[in-house]
Write a protein that holds these residues in place. Structure first.
Motif, PDB file in Angstrom:
ATOM      1  N   LEU A  82       0.713  -1.180   0.000  1.00 33.43           N
ATOM      2  CA  LEU A  82       0.073  -0.027  -0.044  1.00 33.43           C
ATOM      3  C   LEU A  82       0.986   1.262   0.092  1.00 33.43           C
ATOM      4  O   LEU A  82       1.652   1.342   0.972  1.00 33.43           O
ATOM      5  CB  LEU A  82      -0.909  -0.101   1.195  1.00 33.43           C
ATOM      6  N   HIS A 263      -5.199  -6.006   1.486  1.00 30.25           N
ATOM      7  CA  HIS A 263      -4.505  -4.443   1.673  1.00 30.25           C
ATOM      8  C   HIS A 263      -3.303  -4.276   2.614  1.00 30.25           C
ATOM      9  O   HIS A 263      -3.410  -4.016   3.684  1.00 30.25           O
ATOM     10  CB  HIS A 263      -5.704  -3.685   2.377  1.00 30.25           C
ATOM     11  N   ASN A 267      -3.208  -4.182   8.141  1.00 33.19           N
ATOM     12  CA  ASN A 267      -4.427  -3.907   8.511  1.00 33.19           C
ATOM     13  C   ASN A 267      -4.904  -4.862   9.634  1.00 33.19           C
ATOM     14  O   ASN A 267      -4.255  -6.152   9.556  1.00 33.19           O
ATOM     15  CB  ASN A 267      -5.487  -3.938   7.464  1.00 33.19           C
ATOM     16  N   HIS A 299     -12.404  -0.602  11.401  1.00 34.13           N
ATOM     17  CA  HIS A 299     -11.916  -1.211  10.571  1.00 34.13           C
ATOM     18  C   HIS A 299     -13.232  -1.937   9.715  1.00 34.13           C
ATOM     19  O   HIS A 299     -13.981  -1.049   9.170  1.00 34.13           O
ATOM     20  CB  HIS A 299     -11.194  -2.675  11.119  1.00 34.13           C
ATOM     21  N   HIS A 345      -7.700   7.118   7.380  1.00 31.60           N
ATOM     22  CA  HIS A 345      -7.302   5.916   6.967  1.00 31.60           C
ATOM     23  C   HIS A 345      -5.773   5.663   8.013  1.00 31.60           C
ATOM     24  O   HIS A 345      -5.205   6.680   8.158  1.00 31.60           O
ATOM     25  CB  HIS A 345      -7.048   5.562   5.623  1.00 31.60           C
ATOM     26  N   ARG A 354      -9.921   2.250  -4.308  1.00 30.80           N
ATOM     27  CA  ARG A 354     -11.026   1.358  -4.195  1.00 30.80           C
ATOM     28  C   ARG A 354     -12.299   2.115  -4.071  1.00 30.80           C
ATOM     29  O   ARG A 354     -13.324   1.849  -4.713  1.00 30.80           O
ATOM     30  CB  ARG A 354     -10.999   0.262  -2.972  1.00 30.80           C
ATOM     31  N   PHE A 424     -17.535  -8.366   3.270  1.00 32.05           N
ATOM     32  CA  PHE A 424     -16.182  -7.970   3.368  1.00 32.05           C
ATOM     33  C   PHE A 424     -15.408  -9.372   3.909  1.00 32.05           C
ATOM     34  O   PHE A 424     -14.271  -9.533   3.397  1.00 32.05           O
ATOM     35  CB  PHE A 424     -16.021  -6.820   4.218  1.00 32.05           C
ATOM     36  N   ARG A 428     -11.853 -10.674   2.344  1.00 34.18           N
ATOM     37  CA  ARG A 428     -10.524 -10.463   2.931  1.00 34.18           C
ATOM     38  C   ARG A 428      -9.883 -11.875   2.938  1.00 34.18           C
ATOM     39  O   ARG A 428      -8.610 -12.072   3.029  1.00 34.18           O
ATOM     40  CB  ARG A 428     -10.680  -9.869   4.143  1.00 34.18           C
TER      41      ARG A 428
HETATM   42  O1  LIG Z   1      -5.478  -0.798   5.337  1.00 38.82           O
HETATM   43  C1  LIG Z   1      -6.113  -0.748   6.483  1.00 38.82           C
HETATM   44  O2  LIG Z   1      -5.733  -0.398   7.802  1.00 38.82           O
HETATM   45  C2  LIG Z   1      -7.454  -0.822   6.505  1.00 38.82           C
HETATM   46  C3  LIG Z   1      -8.122  -1.175   5.268  1.00 38.82           C
HETATM   47  O3  LIG Z   1      -8.489  -0.340   4.326  1.00 38.82           O
HETATM   48  C4  LIG Z   1      -8.259  -2.474   4.654  1.00 38.82           C
HETATM   49  O4  LIG Z   1      -7.923  -3.463   5.425  1.00 38.82           O
HETATM   50  O5  LIG Z   1      -8.877  -2.748   3.627  1.00 38.82           O
END
Ligand SMILES: O=C([O-])CC(=O)C(=O)O
Ligand SMILES: CC(=O)SCCNC(=O)CCNC(=O)[C@H](O)C(C)(C)COP(=O)(O)OP(=O)(O)OC[C@H]1O[C@@H](n2cnc3c(N)ncnc32)[C@H](O)[C@@H]1OP(=O)(O)O
Length: 463
Positions: A82, A263, A267, A299, A345, A354, A424, A428
């Motif tokens: 990121l 991400h 995170n 989150h 963020h 996104r 979500f 994830r």
């Molecule tokens: O990156 C982060 O801390 C939170 C975030 O946007 C994700 O987990 O999608």
């Protein structure tokens, strides 16, 4: 001609600007592809350890220790990185790059969860055939064991859907291939293959589990359709949710699930799965733990909170929504000591790409452009950054993905926003499970950072 392994070795050290060069015509299965790419990565890790283990890449300040480790460069994570200004890249590919090269479902336009999963796992763009092969494998493995169905059916429909999802995922570890193999006593070099088996099984079963929770909590009168072996993962998920006939929503879910897949590693959900997995807990319980991190309002749960907050705003303002009335509502939220959900963020310092990709989806469809809830989200995004700047606290006053992800679901009739974080959670898994495979393939160690009490920290500073 170049070999795939030498190409991957190069990719590992620099971004790939020529997106077209990521296309491969291959008939290899996912496991065969991984078998091919793992040695180059193992070699890369060995080199980093032997040649650079003493290189300094940053410093640790007291503010990092007191500030939730923000900014510390302290984790290895293979699938995505990121950038604070540009946003996420998956193996070097930006979101628009992925939209260009990752195969869609037959008849669709949006990249599938399978093609994103393939990219995350292997660093390669799958061919449409490879992506379909993976869809077929997942559909084959997608049914839930009967005891998990009974467990989910026995839960009160007042229990939050995320709590239910975490329980179902943890219970699936009853059949963990990794756990059984570990008990038998396997070599470390074999860990990744059993981990991969669990990760594929879990990914395959998530739609049936998540759809069962939706049915039980919101539509107990409905029967659940069986898995369709010809559909992709999200096609089946949408079908089991009862929205299979809505091709627009199914396409949106494909985009949503591919985009939320990973991400980087820091995170809270991804990090949790990595931490728990580092103890050699199997992928089911590692990912179950991750889901409970995702279920927090700072989150993943923020996407539920955004809709709740936007609906409350709409109710209070009424039909005459203007920039001034939104501004007033934002100040009311801030003055009452609450955060504005969907804004800010931990890493990003610009609007989340996104968020932009989901907004583009809205802009491409006239029925979404005239939707009151989507208009309200868009208007809020025009007003909120200036209000947050004036408020002066948040380091990033711009919208994150949660600011917009729920409004399309709402428009198309998936209005139960307490369910949104489950979607979500289905997504994830793609990134968190990818890293579990790589952690075992690379033999990464138990995660165990050093902590200090305030007294110990003061002593450290004096010395
Ligand atoms: O990156 C982060 O801390 C939170 C975030 O946007 C994700 O987990 O999608
Ligand atoms: C998929 C995702 O997880 S994306 C994130 C989803 N979460 C949200 O949208 C919830 C709203 N946003 C937030 O709470 C935060 O911006 C977070 C949790 C995402 C990031 O937190 P941090 O990295 O600590 O942000 P930052 O360093 O900018 O925080 C500084 C201050 O600004 C405040 N702040 C940050 N964002 C906001 C916001 N949206 N509204 C009001 N205040 C905010 C923080 O609470 C903090 O206040 P404090 O000094 O009184 O503790």
């Amino acid at each position: 001609m170049f070999s795939r392994s030498s190409f991957l070795a190069k990719c590992a050290t620099r971004n790939v600007s020529n997106v077209a060069s990521r296309r491969f015509a291959s008939t290899k299965s996912l496991k065969e592809t991984l078998q091919e790419v793992i040695p180059a990565k193992q070699e890369q890790l060995k080199k980093l350890k032997t040649e650079h283990s003493q290189a300094v890449v940053g410093e640790v300040k007291v503010e990092n220790i007191l500030g939730g480790m923000r900014g510390l460069k302290a984790m290895l994570w293979e699938a995505s990185v990121l950038d604070p200004n540009e946003g996420i890249r998956f193996h070097g590919l930006s979101i628009p790059d992925c939209q260009k090269v990752l195969p869609p479902a037959p008849g669709g336009k949006e990249m599938t969860a399978e093609s994103m999963f393939w990219l995350l796992l292997t660093g390669q763009v799958p061919s449409p055939e490879q992506s379909r092969q993976l869809s077929a494998e997942l559909a084959e493995k997608g049914e839930l064991p009967e005891f998990v169905e009974k467990l989910i059916d026995s839960l009160p429909n007042t229990l939050h859907p995320m709590t239910q999802l975490g329980m179902g995922v943890a219970a699936l570890n009853h059949d963990s291939a990794f756990q059984a193999a570990y008990e038998r006593g396997i070599k470390k070099s074999e860990y990744w293959t059993y981990t991969l088996e669990d990760c594929l099984n879990l990914t395959a079963k998530l739609p049936a589990l998540a759809a069962r929770i939706y049915r039980n909590v919101y539509h107990p009168e409905r029967s659940l359709p069986a898995l369709d072996k010809n559909l992709d993962l999200v096609g089946n998920y949408s079908n089991m949710l009862g929205f299979g006939a809505n091709e627009h929503l199914t396409e949106y879910l494909r985009l949503y699930i591919a985009l939320h897949g990973d991400h980087e590693g820091g995170n809270a959900s991804a990090h949790t799965s990595h931490l728990v997995g580092s103890t050699l807990s199997d992928p089911y319980i590692s990912y179950s733990a991750a889901l409970y991190a995702l279920a927090g309002p700072l989150h993943g749960l923020a996407n539920q909170e955004v809709l709740r907050w936007q609906m409350a705003m709409q109710k209070e303002i009424g039909d005459n929504i203007t920039h001034d009335s939104i501004k007033e509502y934002l100040w009311k939220t801030l003055k009452s000591g609450q955060v504005v959900p969907g804004y800010g963020h931990g890493v990003l310092r610009n609007p989340d790409p996104r968020f932009i990709a989901l907004q583009e989806f809205c802009k491409s469809r006239p029925e979404l452009q005239s939707s009151p809830i989507i208009q309200l989200v868009q208007q809020t995004a025009e007003v909120a950054p200036d209000v947050l700047k004036e408020h002066g606290k948040t380091k990033n006053p711009y919208p994150n993905v949660d600011a917009t992800s729920g409004c399309v679901l709402h428009h198309y009739g998936l209005t139960e926003f307490k369910y949104y974080t489950v979607i979500f959670g289905v997504s994830r898994a793609l990134g968190a499970l990818t890293q579990l495979v790589w952690a075992r393939a690379l033999g990464l160690p138990l995660e165990r950072p050093k902590s200090y009490s305030m007294d110990a920290l003061e002593k450290l500073i004096k010395n």
